[in-house]
Scaffold this active site. Structure first.
Site, short mmCIF file in Angstrom:
data_model
loop_
_atom_site.label_atom_id
_atom_site.label_comp_id
_atom_site.label_asym_id
_atom_site.label_seq_id
_atom_site.Cartn_x
_atom_site.Cartn_y
_atom_site.Cartn_z
N LYS A 13 0.84 -1.21 0.00
CA LYS A 13 0.00 0.00 0.00
C LYS A 13 0.88 1.26 0.00
O LYS A 13 0.67 2.16 -0.80
CB LYS A 13 -0.92 0.02 1.25
CG LYS A 13 -1.82 -1.19 1.38
CD LYS A 13 -2.68 -1.13 2.64
CE LYS A 13 -1.92 -1.17 3.94
NZ LYS A 13 -1.22 -2.43 4.23
N ARG A 88 -9.76 0.64 8.93
CA ARG A 88 -9.12 -0.61 9.31
C ARG A 88 -10.13 -1.59 9.91
O ARG A 88 -9.79 -2.70 10.24
CB ARG A 88 -8.12 -0.22 10.37
CG ARG A 88 -6.96 -1.08 10.60
CD ARG A 88 -5.96 -0.96 9.51
NE ARG A 88 -4.69 -1.48 9.91
CZ ARG A 88 -3.54 -0.94 9.56
NH1 ARG A 88 -3.49 0.13 8.80
NH2 ARG A 88 -2.44 -1.51 9.93
N ARG A 127 11.88 -5.38 5.04
CA ARG A 127 11.68 -3.95 4.74
C ARG A 127 12.69 -3.07 5.50
O ARG A 127 12.94 -3.26 6.68
CB ARG A 127 10.27 -3.53 5.15
CG ARG A 127 10.07 -2.01 5.05
CD ARG A 127 8.65 -1.58 5.15
NE ARG A 127 7.96 -2.18 6.28
CZ ARG A 127 6.63 -2.18 6.41
NH1 ARG A 127 5.87 -1.62 5.50
NH2 ARG A 127 6.08 -2.74 7.47
N ARG A 160 11.37 -1.06 10.96
CA ARG A 160 10.25 -0.68 11.82
C ARG A 160 10.18 -1.59 13.05
O ARG A 160 10.42 -2.79 12.94
CB ARG A 160 8.93 -0.76 11.03
CG ARG A 160 8.49 0.58 10.50
CD ARG A 160 7.35 0.52 9.54
NE ARG A 160 6.16 -0.21 9.99
CZ ARG A 160 5.04 -0.28 9.29
NH1 ARG A 160 4.94 0.35 8.13
NH2 ARG A 160 4.01 -0.97 9.74
N ARG A 171 -0.14 -8.94 13.45
CA ARG A 171 -0.72 -7.95 12.52
C ARG A 171 -1.51 -8.65 11.43
O ARG A 171 -2.56 -8.18 11.00
CB ARG A 171 0.39 -7.08 11.90
CG ARG A 171 0.92 -6.04 12.88
CD ARG A 171 2.28 -5.51 12.48
NE ARG A 171 2.30 -4.88 11.18
CZ ARG A 171 3.39 -4.76 10.43
NH1 ARG A 171 4.56 -5.24 10.84
NH2 ARG A 171 3.32 -4.16 9.26
P1 AP5 Z 1 4.88 -1.57 1.88
O1 AP5 Z 1 4.54 -0.79 0.69
O2 AP5 Z 1 5.56 -0.89 3.01
O3 AP5 Z 1 3.59 -2.37 2.42
P2 AP5 Z 1 2.30 -1.84 3.17
O4 AP5 Z 1 1.13 -2.48 2.54
O5 AP5 Z 1 2.32 -0.35 3.26
O6 AP5 Z 1 2.56 -2.53 4.58
P3 AP5 Z 1 2.52 -1.91 6.06
O7 AP5 Z 1 3.37 -2.84 6.91
O8 AP5 Z 1 2.89 -0.47 6.09
O9 AP5 Z 1 1.03 -2.09 6.40
P4 AP5 Z 1 0.38 -2.10 7.77
O10 AP5 Z 1 -1.03 -2.04 7.38
O11 AP5 Z 1 0.75 -3.23 8.65
O12 AP5 Z 1 1.05 -0.85 8.53
P5 AP5 Z 1 0.51 0.59 8.96
O13 AP5 Z 1 1.67 1.50 8.93
O14 AP5 Z 1 -0.71 0.94 8.21
O15 AP5 Z 1 5.79 -2.81 1.40
C1 AP5 Z 1 6.33 -3.74 2.35
C2 AP5 Z 1 7.69 -4.23 1.85
O16 AP5 Z 1 7.49 -4.98 0.64
C3 AP5 Z 1 8.71 -3.13 1.51
O17 AP5 Z 1 10.00 -3.55 1.84
C4 AP5 Z 1 8.58 -2.98 -0.02
O18 AP5 Z 1 9.79 -2.53 -0.61
C5 AP5 Z 1 8.27 -4.43 -0.43
N1 AP5 Z 1 7.45 -4.52 -1.66
C6 AP5 Z 1 6.43 -3.71 -2.04
N2 AP5 Z 1 5.93 -4.11 -3.22
C7 AP5 Z 1 6.65 -5.22 -3.58
C8 AP5 Z 1 6.62 -6.09 -4.71
N3 AP5 Z 1 5.75 -5.91 -5.70
N4 AP5 Z 1 7.49 -7.12 -4.75
C9 AP5 Z 1 8.39 -7.31 -3.73
N5 AP5 Z 1 8.48 -6.50 -2.66
C10 AP5 Z 1 7.62 -5.48 -2.57
O19 AP5 Z 1 0.07 0.31 10.46
C11 AP5 Z 1 1.00 0.05 11.47
C12 AP5 Z 1 0.28 0.00 12.83
O20 AP5 Z 1 -0.28 1.30 13.11
C13 AP5 Z 1 -0.90 -0.96 12.93
O21 AP5 Z 1 -0.48 -2.28 13.28
C14 AP5 Z 1 -1.73 -0.30 14.03
O22 AP5 Z 1 -1.20 -0.56 15.30
C15 AP5 Z 1 -1.56 1.18 13.73
N6 AP5 Z 1 -2.59 1.72 12.82
C16 AP5 Z 1 -2.39 2.25 11.59
N7 AP5 Z 1 -3.56 2.62 11.03
C17 AP5 Z 1 -4.52 2.32 11.95
C18 AP5 Z 1 -5.94 2.45 11.94
N8 AP5 Z 1 -6.61 2.98 10.89
N9 AP5 Z 1 -6.62 2.01 13.04
C19 AP5 Z 1 -5.97 1.49 14.11
N10 AP5 Z 1 -4.63 1.32 14.16
C20 AP5 Z 1 -3.90 1.74 13.08
MG MG Z 2 2.52 1.07 4.84
#
Ligand code: AP5
Ligand code: MG
Length: 215
Positions: A13, A88, A127, A160, A171
């Site tokens: 994402k 979420r 990552r 991270r 997660r």
């Molecule tokens: P990346 O693009 O970083 O993936 P992502 O989908 O953004 O994954 P996240 O880990 O950021 O998602 P998340 O939902 O767990 O975290 P968030 O920050 O929202 O890619 C990942 C890796 O893959 C990278 O190394 C990239 O280079 C690689 N990659 C990408 N595309 C690729 C491809 N095609 N091929 C190979 N490799 C590839 O949330 C974190 C925490 O915050 C949550 O756990 C929660 O505690 C809190 N939080 C956030 N939002 C909320 C909410 N709305 N409500 C409650 N808690 C929340």
């Molecule tokens: Mg992300």
């Protein structure tokens, strides 16, 4: 264009949102990034959020909904935005609908990026992110030229806190239980678009643009 990006942790994402910003100059609103900044700044919100994030659990709805309400008031959202990591769960999705209906600014689409569960662990444990410019790398799939150093700006790369195997498992479970039901939520509204998130980042970006009708 007002879109929601759906997808499991590691689905790409953030990666795809950054490409959309570069090409179309629409802001990305990532609740995860906003919360991580609050943690880094040591604010009281950050301290509260960290305890949930470190366990891989969702931060309480009241906190994240408040953050989104504030963020959507900013001027740069007038031309549209990409919501990454919000909503979420169903309660957040319903609140967002209500908020946007009141503003007469409904969402255009929800785009789900689908990646098999087996690929996600390697993406997340591998990552690395630049402290300075937030460029993302992956030690398995797209490493920086020099270990620990950003190719773009020379900044230091970090891992991270929630990208540890045990936290990732939690997660992914939280995603299945609370976030995956949003796929049906948006399908029922006729707003869902889905693409496969396996393949090269550029190929996936082409599919993202095609699914969203962007040129
Ligand atoms: P990346 O693009 O970083 O993936 P992502 O989908 O953004 O994954 P996240 O880990 O950021 O998602 P998340 O939902 O767990 O975290 P968030 O920050 O929202 O890619 C990942 C890796 O893959 C990278 O190394 C990239 O280079 C690689 N990659 C990408 N595309 C690729 C491809 N095609 N091929 C190979 N490799 C590839 O949330 C974190 C925490 O915050 C949550 O756990 C929660 O505690 C809190 N939080 C956030 N939002 C909320 C909410 N709305 N409500 C409650 N808690 C929340
Ligand atoms: Mg992300």
């Amino acid at each position: 264009m007002r879109i929601v990006l759906l997808g499991a942790p590691g689905a790409g994402k953030g990666t795809q949102a950054k490409k959309l910003i570069d090409k179309f100059a629409i802001p990305q609103i990532s609740t995860g990034d906003i919360l991580r900044k609050a943690v880094a700044d040591g604010t009281s919100l950050g301290k509260e959020a960290k305890s949930y994030m470190d366990k891989g659990e969702l931060v309480p709805d009241k906190v994240v909904i408040g953050l989104i309400q504030e963020r959507l008031k900013q001027d740069d959202t007038k031309k549209g935005y990409i919501l990454d990591g919000f909503p979420r769960n169903t309660a957040q999705a319903e609140t967002l609908d209500k908020m946007l209906n009141d503003l007469v600014m409904p969402l255009d689409s929800a785009l789900s990026i689908d990646v098999p569960k087996d690929d996600l662990m390697k993406r997340l444990t591998g990552r690395r992110t630049c402290k300075k410019c937030q460029q993302m790398y992956n030690v398995y799939f797209s490493p920086s030229k020099k270990d620990g150093v950003c190719d773009k700006c020379g900044g230091e790369l970090f891992q991270r806190d929630d990208d540890k195997e045990e936290t990732i498992k939690k997660r992914l479970d939280v995603y299945e239980a609370q976030t995956a039901p949003l796929i049906d939520y948006y399908k029922k509204k006729g707003m869902l678009k889905s693409i496969s998130g396996t393949g090269s980042i550029d190929d996936i970006f082409r599919k993202v643009c095609a699914a969203l009708g962007l040129k």
